[in-house]
Design a protein around this motif. Structure first.
Motif, short mmCIF file in Angstrom:
data_model
loop_
_atom_site.label_atom_id
_atom_site.label_comp_id
_atom_site.label_asym_id
_atom_site.label_seq_id
_atom_site.Cartn_x
_atom_site.Cartn_y
_atom_site.Cartn_z
N ASP A 1 0.83 -1.22 0.00
CA ASP A 1 0.00 0.00 0.00
C ASP A 1 0.86 1.26 0.00
OD1 ASP A 1 -2.26 -1.47 -0.06
OD2 ASP A 1 -2.87 -1.07 2.03
N ALA B 1 2.27 1.67 -3.52
CA ALA B 1 1.24 2.17 -4.44
C ALA B 1 0.99 3.65 -4.20
CB ALA B 1 -0.04 1.36 -4.27
N ARG B 2 0.95 4.04 -2.93
CA ARG B 2 0.72 5.46 -2.62
C ARG B 2 1.87 6.33 -3.14
NH1 ARG B 2 -0.53 7.85 3.46
NH2 ARG B 2 -0.27 10.05 2.93
N SER C 1 1.75 6.68 -6.94
CA SER C 1 0.60 7.39 -7.51
C SER C 1 0.97 8.82 -7.91
CB SER C 1 -0.59 7.38 -6.53
OG SER C 1 -0.25 8.13 -5.39
N PRO D 1 2.14 9.12 -12.59
CA PRO D 1 1.19 8.33 -13.38
C PRO D 1 1.85 7.48 -14.47
CG PRO D 1 0.40 10.58 -13.09
CD PRO D 1 1.77 10.54 -12.52
N ARG E 1 3.29 4.57 -12.63
CA ARG E 1 2.21 3.80 -12.00
C ARG E 1 1.46 2.97 -13.03
NH1 ARG E 1 -0.51 0.74 -10.67
NH2 ARG E 1 -2.02 0.51 -8.97
N ASP F 1 1.20 -2.43 -12.16
CA ASP F 1 0.28 -3.45 -11.63
C ASP F 1 0.91 -4.83 -11.44
OD1 ASP F 1 -1.84 -1.83 -11.09
OD2 ASP F 1 -2.90 -2.22 -12.97
#
Ligand SMILES: C[S@@+](CC[C@H](N)C(=O)[O-])C[C@H]1O[C@@H](n2cnc3c(N)ncnc32)[C@H](O)[C@@H]1O
Length: 225
Positions: A96, A99-100, A103, A106, A109, A113
């Motif tokens: 998490d 991912a934060r 972010s 972009p 990011r 995945d």
């Protein structure tokens, strides 16, 4: 140091993660992706040097931003086969937090995945759009000593030498030199004198060049023949 101790993160208002253990940000407060491109990619003459079998290695995996920037650079020159990215990390971030952090970028990011899914499953060897990635957990000083690989390009990306001297010591940087392929290179954002001297002693011709953003200088080098 315990193996696999998870990173504790505080967040700047700008979204930049800061490691509480080290009181240092994971990347530039200005623009982490631009910094990576300037310091680690251009510093190692990438993407121009990518060929089949090219091996990038890194001290300090963090958020994986450098890995994703490498992936984009490798794709931009046609993604030659068999390119590998190996990184050493003592304090892995939880998915998490990664991912934060990502972010804020972009472009990076959008490719993350498969990485985030593998990471959440506890996988530390995974395929990322054709790039073969391995993250070796534990203290790099112990792990690099038993690593049998040889890198063509090193990203030396510990926290600042003043706050994270473990990742900039003479013995570790000598190991980096010993695990560099002929003609191999390193790049790092720091131009600290003791780091440059250790890399010189480790077998590199070291030069000081323009840094990114507020940093006047960085260092890069090539393994002496
Ligand atoms: C500046 S951050 C790296 C940022 C990263 N390259 C990225 O793309 O986000 C430095 C990293 O070095 C790791 N580190 C610190 N001491 C270490 C050690 N002794 N062995 C391995 N990793 C270490 C930290 O946990 C942190 O993830």
């Amino acid at each position: 140091m315990q193996k696999n101790q998870t990173a504790e993160i505080e967040w700047k208002d700008t979204g930049v993660p800061v490691a509480t253990q080290f009181d240092d940000p994971y990347f530039s407060l200005d623009n982490g992706l631009d910094e990576t491109r300037h310091v680690f990619l251009s510093g190692n003459d990438l993407p121009a040097r990518f060929v089949s079998g090219f091996h990038v290695a890194e001290l300090g995996f963090g958020t994986g931003l450098n890995m994703l920037a490498t992936l984009m650079a490798w794709q931009s020159v046609g993604a030659p086969d068999g390119v590998r990215f190996t990184s050493f990390e003592a304090f892995p971030m939880v998915p998490d937090d990664i991912a934060r952090a990502l972010s804020a970028f972009p472009e990076a990011r959008a490719l993350a995945d498969p990485f985030l899914a593998a990471w959440a499953d506890g996988l530390r060897v995974f395929d990322l759009h054709g790039l073969t990635v391995e993250v070796i957990e534990g203290d790099a000083r112990a792990q690099l000593a038993t690593w049998s690989g040889q890198a063509d390009a090193w990203y030396l990306d510990g926290f600042s030498p003043a706050k994270n001297p473990e990742l900039w010591g003479d013995d570790l940087l000598a190991q980096v030199g010993a695990r560099t392929a002929p003609g191999g290179t390193f790049a790092t954002y720091t131009a600290a004198g003791f780091v440059r001297r250790a890399l010189d002693a480790g077998g590199f011709d070291v030069e000081r060049v323009s840094g990114y953003g507020r940093k006047r200088h960085m260092s890069r080098g090539i393994l002496r023949a």
